[in-house]
Motif scaffolding. Structure first.
Motif, mmCIF file in Angstrom:
data_model
loop_
_atom_site.group_PDB
_atom_site.id
_atom_site.type_symbol
_atom_site.label_atom_id
_atom_site.label_comp_id
_atom_site.label_asym_id
_atom_site.label_seq_id
_atom_site.Cartn_x
_atom_site.Cartn_y
_atom_site.Cartn_z
ATOM 1 N N ILE A 159 0.831 -1.206 0.000
ATOM 2 C CA ILE A 159 0.000 0.000 0.000
ATOM 3 C C ILE A 159 0.863 1.253 0.000
ATOM 4 N N ALA A 160 1.972 1.203 0.699
ATOM 5 C CA ALA A 160 2.852 2.377 0.785
ATOM 6 C C ALA A 160 3.416 2.782 -0.569
ATOM 7 N N GLU A 161 3.389 1.856 -1.544
ATOM 8 C CA GLU A 161 3.877 2.181 -2.893
ATOM 9 C C GLU A 161 2.846 2.962 -3.706
ATOM 10 N N VAL A 162 1.599 2.985 -3.240
ATOM 11 C CA VAL A 162 0.541 3.712 -3.942
ATOM 12 C C VAL A 162 0.581 5.176 -3.514
ATOM 13 N N PRO A 163 0.515 6.121 -4.462
ATOM 14 C CA PRO A 163 0.543 7.543 -4.081
ATOM 15 C C PRO A 163 -0.587 7.896 -3.119
ATOM 16 N N ASP A 164 -0.260 8.629 -2.055
ATOM 17 C CA ASP A 164 -1.285 9.093 -1.117
ATOM 18 C C ASP A 164 -2.310 9.966 -1.839
ATOM 19 N N GLY A 165 -3.533 9.914 -1.326
ATOM 20 C CA GLY A 165 -4.580 10.751 -1.896
ATOM 21 C C GLY A 165 -5.930 10.094 -1.777
ATOM 22 N N SER A 166 -6.969 10.830 -2.196
ATOM 23 C CA SER A 166 -8.332 10.312 -2.227
ATOM 24 C C SER A 166 -8.784 10.192 -3.673
ATOM 25 N N TYR A 167 -9.333 9.034 -4.010
ATOM 26 C CA TYR A 167 -9.722 8.737 -5.381
ATOM 27 C C TYR A 167 -11.173 8.273 -5.366
ATOM 28 N N ALA A 168 -12.017 8.873 -6.206
ATOM 29 C CA ALA A 168 -13.454 8.581 -6.188
ATOM 30 C C ALA A 168 -13.893 7.937 -7.497
#
Length: 494
Positions: A214-223
């Motif tokens: 999960i840490a490899e995924v860019p932080d943020g909110s995706y809808a």
């Protein structure tokens, strides 16, 4: 550690294989609509069999801990077998029964084997969207001791016999689940394995691996939102996926309200398919167990379509709950490469005799969505893992005749990579029957991704006349029911 892990996986696979080989119903024996797993002393799932569906295995992950609240370990005796089909405790509707077998050593439970199977029948209206509340959807069993100190409880057997259309088949499958637990228990006693000594290490390693992924995924909110057929009007599933460091939250706020008919989904079933979506997207090679689930959180407003509350009807929850997966993957696909949407929801067909008691449930799959480097698979279940019951088995065990089963050319969405094709199934009955069809993606096809085009929507036709996607109706002998399943979405511009 690897040797111990491989032994645990082999153990639960043997449990599942023993269950499936001794099952009575087509839906378990042929379609593999089952799951199996081993749990430690605290009720934490340590390993699961390779068969089954996320809706079974990921909900069953909570089952033993839930059971221990009603039946603490100190109240259990060697030879006890417990079961429930409470939708809110396990897999979301009354047509699945979960069986738990405690494993004893030195007079105390040291581990548990559990399995969940689709019941051939559970009474009530049968498997249909037509129930107005959960009470119409069949017999409900809280956590009860089906076997007490090795002896079956005749009262529970009598209750089951009195309430289901196929008592020998239903009880036969329950005995197969018990057999699977017994086989696994005997095998565990012959192995040099201490489940509780291994559990913390296995769960800790799995959790750490998922967190690293999960840490490899860019932080943020995706809808993302997915639109479903609904009944009178389409219904939205809305999902916001928030990535924060090494944790992910899937929030389904904005999803449509629960409905007056049985397509509603309980939260544990929603969570099962949301967690599966996350692991497919970022951690596909990491084992599923209680540890790997810890970094993934799932929320939905009470009373919405994906968090139904008792006594709302839930029998056909699969036709909606599977769409939690494309909702999550559609959101995460904005951060990592993921395929287009496919048909997604298994089409369910439940056929019951009206002049004598017989019943058959089978599931059908449309096309999968295409990916960045591949065409979608034809007529393949995703995110479910349920297989098709062979035509020969259906015809040999019921008065149902399959007239055609073929792929629908051109039904996959065009694109640089083409969506998987849906399938056409034509059938009839030799005796008067009542049929319930549970279908999705008949208003709009599966959308494509990155310029790919949508797949072809599905269609339900009886005697030449189009039918609603979710309906129950009588079928006279010789009348033809035609099911055209949707294709998957295409990927990329051509």
């Amino acid at each position: 550690m690897r040797t111990a892990w491989n032994r645990l996986v082999a153990l639960v696979n043997e449990q599942a294989a023993s269950l499936q080989r001794t099952a009575f119903s087509n839906v378990v024996r042929e379609a593999g609509d089952l799951s199996a797993g081993i749990f430690d002393q605290k009720g934490r799932m340590v390993a699961q069999a390779v068969t089954g569906t996320p809706g079974h295995i990921n909900t069953m992950a909570q089952a033993v801990a839930d059971m221990l609240l009603d039946f603490p370990a100190e109240t259990l005796l060697e030879g006890d077998v417990l079961l429930t089909n409470n939708p809110w405790a396990v897999s979301g509707h009354r047509h699945d029964i979960t069986v738990v077998t405690p494993v004893f050593s030195d007079g105390a439970p040291v581990a548990y084997f559990a399995s969940t199977c689709h019941a051939a029948d559970i009474g009530g209206r049968g498997l249909t969207t037509e129930g107005r509340d959960v009470y119409e959807e069949g017999l409900g069993l809280p956590w009860v001791k089906f076997h007490k100190a090795g002896e079956p409880d005749p009262a529970i057997e009598a209750i089951l016999r009195e309430n289901v259309r196929l008592p020998e088949v239903v009880l036969g499958d329950l005995r197969a689940q018990i057999t699977g637990g017994e086989v696994a228990t005997r095998r565990l006693h012959t192995l040099d394995l201490d489940v509780n000594a291994l559990a913390d290490e296995i769960l800790g390693r799995s959790e750490a691996a998922v967190r690293a992924a999960i840490a490899e995924v860019p932080d943020g909110s995706y809808a993302h939102e997915v639109w479903l057929d609904g009944f009178e009007e389409p219904l939205p599933i809305r999902c916001t996926v928030t990535v924060a460091g090494d944790e992910i939250t899937c929030d389904f706020a904005g999803t449509a309200d629960a409905q007056a008919r049985g397509i509603n989904v309980v939260l544990n079933y929603t969570a099962a398919y949301a967690i599966y979506a996350v692991t497919c997207a970022v951690a596909a090679d990491i084992p599923h167990n209680a540890g790997s689930f810890r970094p993934i959180h799932v929320t939905a407003p009470e009373g919405c379509l994906l968090n139904a509350q008792p006594p709302q009807p839930v029998a056909a929850r699969h036709i909606i709950g599977h769409f939690a997966t494309p909702a999550v993957m559609g959101a995460l696909g904005q951060a990592v490469p993921l395929p287009a949407e496919g048909a997604t929801g298994l089409w369910g067909v439940n056929i019951q005799g009206t002049e004598r008691p017989w019943a058959q449930t089978f599931f059908l799959s449309g096309g999968m969505g295409a990916g960045p480097e591949w065409d979608g698979l034809d007529a393949t279940a995703f995110p479910s893992g349920v297989q098709a019951v062979p035509v020969e088995v259906i015809e040999a065990t019921t008065p149902v005749r399959i007239l055609e089963k073929s792929l629908i050319e051109g039904s996959g969405g065009p694109g640089r990579h083409t969506g998987g094709r849906g399938q056409r199934v034509r059938l009839t009955v030799d005796e008067p029957a009542h049929v319930s069809v549970m279908a999705e993606r008949t208003r709009q096809g599966a959308p494509g991704r990155d310029g790919g085009e949508p797949g072809q929507p599905g269609r339900v036709v009886l005697a030449g006349e189009a039918q609603p996607a979710k309906a129950a109706f009588g079928v006279r002998p010789g009348a033809e029911l035609e099911l055209e399943l949707p294709g998957g979405g295409g990927y990329g511009q051509r």
